[in-house]
Design a protein around this motif. Structure first.
Motif, PDB file in Angstrom:
ATOM      1  N   ASP A   1     134.869 189.812  39.853  1.00  0.00           N
ATOM      2  CA  ASP A   1     135.790 190.404  40.818  1.00  0.00           C
ATOM      3  C   ASP A   1     135.376 191.845  41.085  1.00  0.00           C
ATOM      4  O   ASP A   1     134.585 192.426  40.343  1.00  0.00           O
ATOM      5  N   TYR A   2     135.901 192.401  42.154  1.00  0.00           N
ATOM      6  CA  TYR A   2     135.690 193.805  42.492  1.00  0.00           C
ATOM      7  C   TYR A   2     136.819 194.638  41.887  1.00  0.00           C
ATOM      8  O   TYR A   2     137.952 194.185  41.797  1.00  0.00           O
TER       9      TYR A   2
ATOM     10  N   GLU B   1     125.197 184.995  39.423  1.00  0.00           N
ATOM     11  CA  GLU B   1     124.170 184.867  38.384  1.00  0.00           C
ATOM     12  C   GLU B   1     124.571 185.628  37.119  1.00  0.00           C
ATOM     13  O   GLU B   1     124.345 185.155  35.996  1.00  0.00           O
ATOM     14  N   LEU B   2     125.159 186.802  37.293  1.00  0.00           N
ATOM     15  CA  LEU B   2     125.631 187.577  36.143  1.00  0.00           C
ATOM     16  C   LEU B   2     126.712 186.832  35.382  1.00  0.00           C
ATOM     17  O   LEU B   2     126.765 186.880  34.144  1.00  0.00           O
ATOM     18  N   VAL B   3     127.577 186.141  36.097  1.00  0.00           N
ATOM     19  CA  VAL B   3     128.628 185.339  35.452  1.00  0.00           C
ATOM     20  C   VAL B   3     127.997 184.243  34.604  1.00  0.00           C
ATOM     21  O   VAL B   3     128.384 184.035  33.455  1.00  0.00           O
ATOM     22  N   ARG B   4     127.013 183.549  35.156  1.00  0.00           N
ATOM     23  CA  ARG B   4     126.357 182.474  34.392  1.00  0.00           C
ATOM     24  C   ARG B   4     125.674 183.023  33.146  1.00  0.00           C
ATOM     25  O   ARG B   4     125.725 182.422  32.074  1.00  0.00           O
ATOM     26  N   ALA B   5     125.043 184.197  33.262  1.00  0.00           N
ATOM     27  CA  ALA B   5     124.378 184.810  32.107  1.00  0.00           C
ATOM     28  C   ALA B   5     125.396 185.226  31.040  1.00  0.00           C
ATOM     29  O   ALA B   5     125.189 184.996  29.847  1.00  0.00           O
ATOM     30  N   ALA B   6     126.492 185.827  31.461  1.00  0.00           N
ATOM     31  CA  ALA B   6     127.528 186.255  30.515  1.00  0.00           C
ATOM     32  C   ALA B   6     128.160 185.047  29.826  1.00  0.00           C
ATOM     33  O   ALA B   6     128.450 185.081  28.630  1.00  0.00           O
ATOM     34  N   GLU B   7     128.358 183.988  30.587  1.00  0.00           N
ATOM     35  CA  GLU B   7     128.939 182.764  30.030  1.00  0.00           C
ATOM     36  C   GLU B   7     128.044 182.177  28.946  1.00  0.00           C
ATOM     37  O   GLU B   7     128.526 181.683  27.923  1.00  0.00           O
ATOM     38  N   ALA B   8     126.730 182.255  29.149  1.00  0.00           N
ATOM     39  CA  ALA B   8     125.783 181.758  28.151  1.00  0.00           C
ATOM     40  C   ALA B   8     125.719 182.678  26.934  1.00  0.00           C
ATOM     41  O   ALA B   8     125.555 182.217  25.804  1.00  0.00           O
ATOM     42  N   LEU B   9     125.851 183.984  27.148  1.00  0.00           N
ATOM     43  CA  LEU B   9     125.778 184.948  26.052  1.00  0.00           C
ATOM     44  C   LEU B   9     127.041 184.947  25.199  1.00  0.00           C
ATOM     45  O   LEU B   9     126.979 184.999  23.977  1.00  0.00           O
ATOM     46  N   TYR B  10     128.195 184.874  25.840  1.00  0.00           N
ATOM     47  CA  TYR B  10     129.481 184.889  25.136  1.00  0.00           C
ATOM     48  C   TYR B  10     130.117 183.513  25.285  1.00  0.00           C
ATOM     49  O   TYR B  10     130.901 183.278  26.202  1.00  0.00           O
TER      50      TYR B  10
ATOM     51  N   TYR C   1     128.163 197.544  37.569  1.00  0.00           N
ATOM     52  CA  TYR C   1     129.043 196.492  37.054  1.00  0.00           C
ATOM     53  C   TYR C   1     129.161 196.604  35.539  1.00  0.00           C
ATOM     54  O   TYR C   1     128.384 197.293  34.890  1.00  0.00           O
ATOM     55  N   TYR C   2     130.159 195.927  35.000  1.00  0.00           N
ATOM     56  CA  TYR C   2     130.254 195.770  33.559  1.00  0.00           C
ATOM     57  C   TYR C   2     130.869 194.416  33.245  1.00  0.00           C
ATOM     58  O   TYR C   2     131.475 193.769  34.093  1.00  0.00           O
ATOM     59  N   VAL C   3     130.675 193.976  32.005  1.00  0.00           N
ATOM     60  CA  VAL C   3     131.152 192.673  31.550  1.00  0.00           C
ATOM     61  C   VAL C   3     132.310 192.892  30.583  1.00  0.00           C
ATOM     62  O   VAL C   3     132.208 193.724  29.676  1.00  0.00           O
TER      63      VAL C   3
ATOM     64  N   LEU D   1     135.087 188.092  32.354  1.00  0.00           N
ATOM     65  CA  LEU D   1     135.038 188.643  33.693  1.00  0.00           C
ATOM     66  C   LEU D   1     133.867 189.613  33.847  1.00  0.00           C
ATOM     67  O   LEU D   1     133.626 190.447  32.977  1.00  0.00           O
ATOM     68  N   VAL D   2     133.151 189.481  34.945  1.00  0.00           N
ATOM     69  CA  VAL D   2     132.153 190.463  35.352  1.00  0.00           C
ATOM     70  C   VAL D   2     132.819 191.293  36.448  1.00  0.00           C
ATOM     71  O   VAL D   2     133.331 190.746  37.428  1.00  0.00           O
ATOM     72  N   VAL D   3     132.835 192.609  36.281  1.00  0.00           N
ATOM     73  CA  VAL D   3     133.526 193.503  37.208  1.00  0.00           C
ATOM     74  C   VAL D   3     132.493 194.312  37.992  1.00  0.00           C
ATOM     75  O   VAL D   3     131.680 195.021  37.400  1.00  0.00           O
TER      76      VAL D   3
END
Length: 86
Positions: free
Chosen positions: A6-7, A32-41, A66-68, A74-76
């Motif tokens: 989200d923004y 893409e960042l969401v998919r990466a964060a989902e895999a990491l956490y 951005y930050y996670v 959530l990726v912001v």
């Protein structure tokens, strides 16, 4: 919960005046960042760390800030800097 992005503070605030082509590239990269964060956490809701710092990413000759937030899954996206116009 499930991961998303989200923004912040709002889409209208962050994307004001940004060219449509650049915005499309930003939204693709955010997914893409969401998919990466989902895999990491794998289970972000149980994350106990202090969280990640603000990060910057080059997108289509522009920049995303951005930050996670693992606990919120959530990726912001906080700031967009579009490429310079010729």
């Amino acid at each position: 919960m499930s991961w998303g992005w989200d923004y912040l503070p709002s889409e209208q605030h962050v994307t004001a005046g940004v060219p449509a082509g650049f915005l499309a590239a930003v939204e693709q990269r955010a997914a893409e960042l969401v998919r990466a964060a989902e895999a990491l956490y794998l289970d972000g809701t149980s994350y106990q760390g202090s969280g990640e710092p603000m990060r910057y990413l080059d997108v289509a000759s522009g920049l995303i800030a951005y930050y996670v937030v693992p606990r919120l899954e959530l990726v912001v996206v906080c700031q967009l800097t579009p490429p310079p116009t010729p």
